[in-house]
Design a protein around this motif. Structure first.
Motif, PDB file in Angstrom:
ATOM      1  N   ARG A 113      78.107 -53.223  56.596  1.00 12.88           N
ATOM      2  CA  ARG A 113      78.695 -52.110  55.887  1.00 12.88           C
ATOM      3  C   ARG A 113      79.942 -51.429  56.815  1.00 12.88           C
ATOM      4  O   ARG A 113      79.598 -50.963  57.942  1.00 12.88           O
ATOM      5  CB  ARG A 113      77.878 -51.003  55.347  1.00 12.88           C
ATOM      6  CG  ARG A 113      78.516 -49.733  54.519  1.00 12.88           C
ATOM      7  CD  ARG A 113      77.337 -49.147  53.961  1.00 12.88           C
ATOM      8  NE  ARG A 113      76.348 -48.753  54.685  1.00 12.88           N
ATOM      9  CZ  ARG A 113      76.291 -47.530  55.518  1.00 12.88           C
ATOM     10  NH1 ARG A 113      77.325 -46.653  55.386  1.00 12.88           N
ATOM     11  NH2 ARG A 113      75.436 -47.311  56.345  1.00 12.88           N
ATOM     12  N   LEU A 114      80.872 -51.608  56.424  1.00 14.33           N
ATOM     13  CA  LEU A 114      82.234 -50.965  57.518  1.00 14.33           C
ATOM     14  C   LEU A 114      82.528 -49.671  57.286  1.00 14.33           C
ATOM     15  O   LEU A 114      82.607 -49.051  55.951  1.00 14.33           O
ATOM     16  CB  LEU A 114      83.359 -51.746  56.935  1.00 14.33           C
ATOM     17  CG  LEU A 114      84.694 -51.648  57.748  1.00 14.33           C
ATOM     18  CD1 LEU A 114      84.500 -52.215  59.132  1.00 14.33           C
ATOM     19  CD2 LEU A 114      85.814 -52.354  56.959  1.00 14.33           C
ATOM     20  N   ILE A 115      82.197 -48.780  58.242  1.00 13.36           N
ATOM     21  CA  ILE A 115      82.208 -47.349  58.170  1.00 13.36           C
ATOM     22  C   ILE A 115      83.549 -46.766  58.942  1.00 13.36           C
ATOM     23  O   ILE A 115      83.747 -45.696  58.713  1.00 13.36           O
ATOM     24  CB  ILE A 115      80.910 -46.724  58.838  1.00 13.36           C
ATOM     25  CG1 ILE A 115      80.725 -47.188  60.236  1.00 13.36           C
ATOM     26  CG2 ILE A 115      79.656 -47.176  57.919  1.00 13.36           C
ATOM     27  CD1 ILE A 115      79.475 -46.329  61.035  1.00 13.36           C
ATOM     28  N   ALA A 116      84.271 -47.466  59.873  1.00 12.61           N
ATOM     29  CA  ALA A 116      85.226 -47.051  60.223  1.00 12.61           C
ATOM     30  C   ALA A 116      86.201 -48.025  60.960  1.00 12.61           C
ATOM     31  O   ALA A 116      85.785 -49.268  61.226  1.00 12.61           O
ATOM     32  CB  ALA A 116      84.910 -45.928  61.528  1.00 12.61           C
ATOM     33  N   ALA A 117      87.376 -47.669  61.166  1.00  7.36           N
ATOM     34  CA  ALA A 117      88.440 -48.666  61.930  1.00  7.36           C
ATOM     35  C   ALA A 117      89.362 -47.895  62.824  1.00  7.36           C
ATOM     36  O   ALA A 117      89.671 -46.678  62.486  1.00  7.36           O
ATOM     37  CB  ALA A 117      89.431 -49.385  60.601  1.00  7.36           C
ATOM     38  N   PHE A 118      89.545 -48.345  63.660  1.00 10.30           N
ATOM     39  CA  PHE A 118      90.383 -47.706  64.891  1.00 10.30           C
ATOM     40  C   PHE A 118      91.473 -48.416  65.231  1.00 10.30           C
ATOM     41  O   PHE A 118      91.602 -49.814  65.403  1.00 10.30           O
ATOM     42  CB  PHE A 118      89.358 -47.681  66.125  1.00 10.30           C
ATOM     43  CG  PHE A 118      88.272 -46.666  65.937  1.00 10.30           C
ATOM     44  CD1 PHE A 118      88.171 -45.167  66.234  1.00 10.30           C
ATOM     45  CD2 PHE A 118      87.075 -47.197  65.395  1.00 10.30           C
ATOM     46  CE1 PHE A 118      87.215 -44.444  65.979  1.00 10.30           C
ATOM     47  CE2 PHE A 118      86.145 -46.272  65.000  1.00 10.30           C
ATOM     48  CZ  PHE A 118      86.010 -44.841  65.396  1.00 10.30           C
ATOM     49  N   ASP A 119      92.598 -47.933  65.800  1.00 13.75           N
ATOM     50  CA  ASP A 119      93.777 -48.511  66.349  1.00 13.75           C
ATOM     51  C   ASP A 119      94.341 -47.610  67.348  1.00 13.75           C
ATOM     52  O   ASP A 119      94.111 -46.357  67.507  1.00 13.75           O
ATOM     53  CB  ASP A 119      94.824 -49.017  65.215  1.00 13.75           C
ATOM     54  CG  ASP A 119      95.573 -50.089  65.894  1.00 13.75           C
ATOM     55  OD1 ASP A 119      95.383 -51.168  65.046  1.00 13.75           O
ATOM     56  OD2 ASP A 119      96.550 -49.775  66.661  1.00 13.75           O
ATOM     57  N   GLN A 120      95.288 -48.047  68.123  1.00 14.70           N
ATOM     58  CA  GLN A 120      95.805 -47.166  69.197  1.00 14.70           C
ATOM     59  C   GLN A 120      97.364 -46.955  68.727  1.00 14.70           C
ATOM     60  O   GLN A 120      98.162 -46.137  69.318  1.00 14.70           O
ATOM     61  CB  GLN A 120      95.901 -47.868  70.452  1.00 14.70           C
ATOM     62  CG  GLN A 120      96.552 -49.228  70.773  1.00 14.70           C
ATOM     63  CD  GLN A 120      96.768 -49.812  72.118  1.00 14.70           C
ATOM     64  OE1 GLN A 120      96.218 -48.980  73.001  1.00 14.70           O
ATOM     65  NE2 GLN A 120      97.234 -50.769  72.218  1.00 14.70           N
ATOM     66  N   HIS A 121      97.842 -47.858  67.704  1.00 13.47           N
ATOM     67  CA  HIS A 121      99.419 -47.502  67.376  1.00 13.47           C
ATOM     68  C   HIS A 121      99.353 -46.400  66.591  1.00 13.47           C
ATOM     69  O   HIS A 121      98.835 -46.426  65.362  1.00 13.47           O
ATOM     70  CB  HIS A 121      99.771 -48.861  66.809  1.00 13.47           C
ATOM     71  CG  HIS A 121     100.150 -49.978  67.631  1.00 13.47           C
ATOM     72  ND1 HIS A 121      99.092 -50.907  67.963  1.00 13.47           N
ATOM     73  CD2 HIS A 121     101.169 -50.293  68.447  1.00 13.47           C
ATOM     74  CE1 HIS A 121      99.704 -51.763  68.872  1.00 13.47           C
ATOM     75  NE2 HIS A 121     100.760 -51.285  69.152  1.00 13.47           N
ATOM     76  N   PRO A 122     100.300 -45.376  66.912  1.00 12.92           N
ATOM     77  CA  PRO A 122     100.719 -44.387  66.109  1.00 12.92           C
ATOM     78  C   PRO A 122     101.000 -44.813  64.693  1.00 12.92           C
ATOM     79  O   PRO A 122     100.625 -43.727  63.830  1.00 12.92           O
ATOM     80  CB  PRO A 122     101.808 -43.750  66.823  1.00 12.92           C
ATOM     81  CG  PRO A 122     101.859 -44.200  68.370  1.00 12.92           C
ATOM     82  CD  PRO A 122     101.260 -45.477  67.997  1.00 12.92           C
ATOM     83  N   ASP A 123     101.841 -45.993  64.501  1.00 11.72           N
ATOM     84  CA  ASP A 123     102.092 -46.307  63.294  1.00 11.72           C
ATOM     85  C   ASP A 123     100.804 -46.449  62.350  1.00 11.72           C
ATOM     86  O   ASP A 123     100.776 -46.434  61.034  1.00 11.72           O
ATOM     87  CB  ASP A 123     102.945 -47.642  63.117  1.00 11.72           C
ATOM     88  CG  ASP A 123     104.517 -47.184  63.607  1.00 11.72           C
ATOM     89  OD1 ASP A 123     104.726 -46.121  63.880  1.00 11.72           O
ATOM     90  OD2 ASP A 123     105.092 -48.093  63.779  1.00 11.72           O
ATOM     91  N   GLU A 124      99.791 -46.998  63.044  1.00 10.67           N
ATOM     92  CA  GLU A 124      98.495 -47.470  62.220  1.00 10.67           C
ATOM     93  C   GLU A 124      97.587 -46.247  61.936  1.00 10.67           C
ATOM     94  O   GLU A 124      97.096 -45.873  61.072  1.00 10.67           O
ATOM     95  CB  GLU A 124      97.811 -48.402  63.002  1.00 10.67           C
ATOM     96  CG  GLU A 124      98.606 -49.930  63.014  1.00 10.67           C
ATOM     97  CD  GLU A 124      98.244 -50.625  61.680  1.00 10.67           C
ATOM     98  OE1 GLU A 124      97.223 -50.251  60.965  1.00 10.67           O
ATOM     99  OE2 GLU A 124      99.167 -51.195  61.328  1.00 10.67           O
TER     100      GLU A 124
END
Lengths: 216, 216
Positions: A113-124
């Motif tokens: 179960r996908l509960i969160a997504a992370f990225d470092q790019h300000p656009d994302e």
């Protein structure tokens, strides 16, 4: 259905199980009701004795001689492979590959179960990600200490993966689905499954070139 | 550097080569100039004798006793794995996964050259796809007879892959990078490398659940 006592199932057996499940689901879809170990073996390019031996690791899945009941086999394999509480999962890296893999997960969850997504790019960061919103990678530690995700899907380059993996393990991640070009260091109690796209592409290229040389 | 005479290289050796290449590239990046077979073996979790045996399939790559020259090894492996004319490649299926995989290919070509992309959805056909434009799947036959692509990347569901694979083989496709949930039938002279995302995810889930049972 659970594993047979305390015997540890070997990795080659575990890695064959998803293919058994896939094959049995296809038979079910095609209306097949029973299947023998030799029929299964034929479809999987293995031997009947191998099939029986594999299934015996999990209590056998049926009576010898009369074949396996396809519906029952499918249910048993599904419960064995995907049963129980869903594994809470985070994705690191929300570029094209991260989004494609998350879409796959959302569509065909298989006990995750996908509960969160992370990225470092300000656009994302802050952009929508299916029903989620992309979080800033800086908040990863706080998030993990609060919500205790169990699985991390790494869709980031090698350097990022090398840097983050030990931190994620310290934060309690128990399994990695690794799409980076990096071999994660092993740690007791942590399972790592890597999909090295570059390796598989390179192997394909070598084999095709070899075949073209012999038979243009 | 070519393969050693007419001896056919075994699949396990071929499948180890991309990892050798990846490891050697990393050493090169880190400024390492020579490496022994036992150092390589240590990094790859194998034995020095395995490394020497693998490299001997290709003429040895260097002198025993003094170690391998890392730059030379990298060049030799690159030429062996990706040298020669680029393999002309088409992508079938331009959804999220098809786009992610094509982006990977454009960024890290490894001896492949993407020349066309096909889809069946009216929304996709005519849309831009990197520097290409998505073509209608109905034009696939004409395209292949005219441009003779060698490789097909399948980013379509199982049913589509089952239906298209024999046609693509008849049209001269010599290698498949298969992301569908379908095991393509083998054919003489055709190389198939499958990335079964579902299988690898299922195997991860099973192993993590087993680990959580033993050590919550």
């Amino acid at each position: 259905m659970s594993t047979n006592g305390n015997n540890k199932i070997s990795l080659p057996v575990i890695n064959r199980l998803p293919r058994y499940y896939r094959t049995v689901r296809k038979m079910q879809h095609n209306g097949v009701t029973t299947v023998s170990s030799s029929e299964l073996a034929g479809m999987l390019g293995t031997t009947a004795s191998q099939v029986r031996q594999d299934f015996n690791c999990f209590g056998g899945f049926g009576q010898q001689g009369v074949g396996y009941n396809v519906d029952l086999l499918s249910t048993e394999l599904e419960s064995l492979l995907m049963g129980g509480d869903a594994l809470s999962t985070i994705v690191i890296g929300t570029g094209r590959l991260g989004r494609a893999i998350s879409h796959f997960l959302a569509f065909d969850a298989r006990g995750f179960r996908l509960i969160a997504a992370f990225d470092q790019h300000p656009d994302e960061v802050g952009s929508s990600f299916g029903i989620l919103t992309v979080r800033n990678i800086n908040t990863l530690g706080d998030y993990c200490r609060r919500y205790h995700p169990q699985i991390a899907v790494l869709c980031i380059p090698e350097e990022g993966a090398a840097q983050l993996a030990p931190t994620l393990m310290d934060l309690g991640i128990r399994g990695f689905w690794n799409f980076s070009n990096y071999d994660l260091p092993s740690r007791e109690g942590v399972t790592i499954v890597s999909v090295h796209l570059g390796d598989s592409l390179t192997s394909l290229g070598f084999r095709v070139r070899e075949s073209l040389e012999n038979n243009p």
